[in-house]
Every structure is written in structure tokens, then in C-alpha cells.
Design a protein around this motif. Sequence first.
Motif, short mmCIF file in Angstrom:
data_model
loop_
_atom_site.label_atom_id
_atom_site.label_comp_id
_atom_site.label_asym_id
_atom_site.label_seq_id
_atom_site.Cartn_x
_atom_site.Cartn_y
_atom_site.Cartn_z
N GLN A 24 46.31 37.48 -0.32
CA GLN A 24 45.58 38.68 0.09
C GLN A 24 46.49 39.89 -0.05
O GLN A 24 47.64 39.86 0.38
CB GLN A 24 45.06 38.54 1.53
N TYR B 244 45.08 43.27 0.46
CA TYR B 244 44.58 44.41 1.23
C TYR B 244 43.49 43.96 2.18
O TYR B 244 42.72 43.06 1.86
CB TYR B 244 44.00 45.47 0.28
N SER B 245 43.44 44.61 3.32
CA SER B 245 42.36 44.42 4.26
C SER B 245 42.21 45.76 5.00
O SER B 245 43.16 46.24 5.60
CB SER B 245 42.70 43.30 5.25
N TYR C 178 37.19 40.68 -4.39
CA TYR C 178 37.07 41.37 -3.11
C TYR C 178 35.87 40.83 -2.37
O TYR C 178 34.97 40.22 -2.95
CB TYR C 178 36.91 42.88 -3.32
N SER D 46 33.58 41.77 1.57
CA SER D 46 33.52 42.61 2.77
C SER D 46 32.93 41.82 3.91
O SER D 46 32.13 40.89 3.71
CB SER D 46 32.72 43.88 2.51
N TRP E 284 34.37 46.05 6.39
CA TRP E 284 35.81 45.83 6.27
C TRP E 284 36.02 45.12 4.94
O TRP E 284 35.39 44.10 4.69
CB TRP E 284 36.26 44.95 7.43
N TYR E 285 36.87 45.68 4.09
CA TYR E 285 37.06 45.15 2.74
C TYR E 285 38.39 44.40 2.63
O TYR E 285 39.39 44.82 3.19
CB TYR E 285 37.04 46.29 1.72
N SER E 286 38.36 43.32 1.87
CA SER E 286 39.58 42.55 1.63
C SER E 286 39.72 42.28 0.14
O SER E 286 38.72 42.04 -0.55
CB SER E 286 39.53 41.22 2.38
N ARG F 29 46.45 33.04 2.08
CA ARG F 29 45.24 32.62 2.82
C ARG F 29 44.67 31.40 2.13
O ARG F 29 44.77 31.25 0.92
CB ARG F 29 44.16 33.71 2.75
N ILE G 93 38.43 32.24 4.05
CA ILE G 93 37.70 33.36 3.46
C ILE G 93 36.22 33.01 3.30
O ILE G 93 35.34 33.79 3.64
CB ILE G 93 38.33 33.75 2.11
#
Length: 109
Positions: free
Chosen positions: A31, A33-34, A56, A58, A66-68, A99, A104
Motif C-alpha cells: 500500500q 497511500y491511504s 485503487y 475506496s 477514503w481512497y487507498s 497488506r 483489502i
Amino acid sequence: VAAAPTAPSAGSELQEPDWLKARNPKHYTVQLYSGKDIDTLKEIAAAAASTEPQAYYSTGSRSGPWYSLVTGDYPDAASAQAAAAKLSVRSPALKPWVRRFDEIQAKIR
């Protein structure tokens, strides 16, 4: 002579959440970005310029989506950790973490 690959424009190479759902739940990813900002996610995706697939997804939070952003599909934690270390060296601003896909997949609705 092979043509040089062209750099993808920001966000154009991002896989949809369906790609994440199709992964082996026991495999690992990294991962990158979050957070709440989809534009920041796209900038990080472009800056990481990973050769691995980037995806990605959300999730909802009380304050909105919230985006990952994740990259790669690795058979074990050690290979994901090695990839995360390489990304950190190449882009010191990134603080990637490993992760498992099942975590996820449980969050994607």
C-alpha cells in the motif's frame, strides 16, 4: 530496435477494485497511500511509476470516501516487503506498507 515505452498519464494505468477482488486472498500487496484526496492518490501513482500493476479502492468513512492505492501482487510477505523497500529507496517520500489481499477484499463493498 524496440520503441521506448511511453509514460502513462496520471491515473490512466490504475486498476479498478475488480482487479483487487480477483487476486488470491493469501497473496500480498504494497500500500502506497491511504487518504481522502483522489488527486493525491493519482499523483503518488504517477510518481511511484511502478512496473507492477497499481490499483485503487475506496471505502466510506464518516467524513466521506477514503481512497487507498496499492501496487503489485506478491506470493508472500517477504517478496512484498522487498518491493516496499525498493519503492522507499526510489521515492523516499513514500512510506509503503505490506497488506494481505484478504484484508483489502473484506473492506471493498
